[in-house]
Design an enzyme around this catalytic site. Sequence first.
Site, short mmCIF file in Angstrom:
data_model
loop_
_atom_site.label_atom_id
_atom_site.label_comp_id
_atom_site.label_asym_id
_atom_site.label_seq_id
_atom_site.Cartn_x
_atom_site.Cartn_y
_atom_site.Cartn_z
CG HIS A 47 -1.72 1.22 1.40
ND1 HIS A 47 -1.42 2.17 2.36
CD2 HIS A 47 -2.81 1.68 0.74
CE1 HIS A 47 -2.29 3.14 2.29
NE2 HIS A 47 -3.14 2.89 1.32
CD GLU A 50 -2.67 2.57 -3.64
OE1 GLU A 50 -3.25 3.68 -3.63
OE2 GLU A 50 -3.00 1.62 -2.89
CG HIS A 51 -0.28 6.11 -0.58
ND1 HIS A 51 -0.83 7.23 0.00
CD2 HIS A 51 -1.20 5.12 -0.44
CE1 HIS A 51 -2.04 6.94 0.47
NE2 HIS A 51 -2.28 5.66 0.22
CD GLU A 120 1.59 10.00 -0.17
OE1 GLU A 120 0.38 9.68 -0.25
OE2 GLU A 120 2.00 11.16 -0.41
CD GLU A 127 -5.16 5.17 3.39
OE1 GLU A 127 -5.89 4.42 2.72
OE2 GLU A 127 -4.02 5.53 3.00
#
Length: 420
Positions: A47, A50-51, A120, A127
Amino acid sequence: MTTRTHRLSNGFRIVTEDMPGLASASVGVWVGAGARHEAPEQNGIAHFLEHMAFKGTDRRSALQIAEAIEDVGGYINAYTSREVTAYYARVLENDVPLAMDVISDILLNPTFDQAEIETERGVILQEIGQALDTPDDVIFDWLQERAYPEQPLGRTILGPSERVSAFGREDLSRFIGQHYGPEQMILSAAGAVDHDAVVRLAEELFGHLKPRPVLVADNARFSGGEVRQSKTLEQAHFALAFESPGYRDDDIYTAQIYASALGGGMSSRLFQEIRENRGLCYTIFAQAGAYADTGMTTIYAGTSADQIADLATITIDEMKRAAGDLTAAEVERARVQMKAGLLMGLESPSNRAERLARLVQIWDRVPGLEETVAQIDAVSLGDVRGFAEQMAGAAPMAMALYGPVDQAPTLSTLQERRAA
């Protein structure tokens, strides 16, 4: 509509479907690397990666990546699941080459600038915090963990904050080296697309990649168990899980029809009995999810503290009742809902592109729509009742509870009710 496939010499696969009458297309690359492919110390890195794909390449800054697509009115995004990471865009017909170029750039040429990693990292930690503050999100992570304890499939997709806080450039590069080979990638495009043109461009963009060994995820083992956390919330959140077929299993459509009849809509048994007749909840549903080697039939509901015990026991009672008196009309309604949902979804090029990629990942081909419909139609009332008996029997069960749940029955109590 014409579906065509192609495989480059290095194993990179391409699948397209031309949809006449459309002016736009959806195009993306689906990588067979998700959360279940991570080592324990890597949990969350798929994940994170992906960011980072959108945070700059050798040719484009993060802003230039966004501008390249949005300057032509397009849309670009990505997602990470437990078995796949997807990078995709929706653009007009003439901009398909641009979308493919941008997607290949973010996949193959990320810079992993340290400042961008730190920025990020903060976004992902936020998140994670947001997910932990959302009861009907976090309860499914807990349920997954109890269903598949101490296994990659049981870990969260976002990963724990302590892991995310430690990931660096070398960790990201290592995961790419392990899992982003050409044989693990599928380029899928649907809508206003020219198959031959897409193949030619894919050869230019991805044909130079060298094949590498494909690391296969460990087989999953459904164990079951209970997790509950009391907290002062407005609602008590309740979720059950039972092992069901994986997506290569012949019984996958039986499981999906059963879940739909049990709790897939307003006419389903759980909705009618628990919400409409008794008023015990606002939200209740059942669904059948699938992975390569296993699956989970899941039931979820939210209710008040003083009604959680009734809701839980009635849920078990409805499961047992379905095993004995599920009707042909209910099975047919669920069957029609499945087929209608499939056909309606295929009106979207984005849905088509995703479906094509998943079918190629599962079967290395695209079964015809008539083949899928025939398999759905082949499920009989006896098949669904037999599956219902398995779900209502003594098979392992996982349960997650969150909120004011002190009055909720234990897992063993519900197991006893199933067996009675």
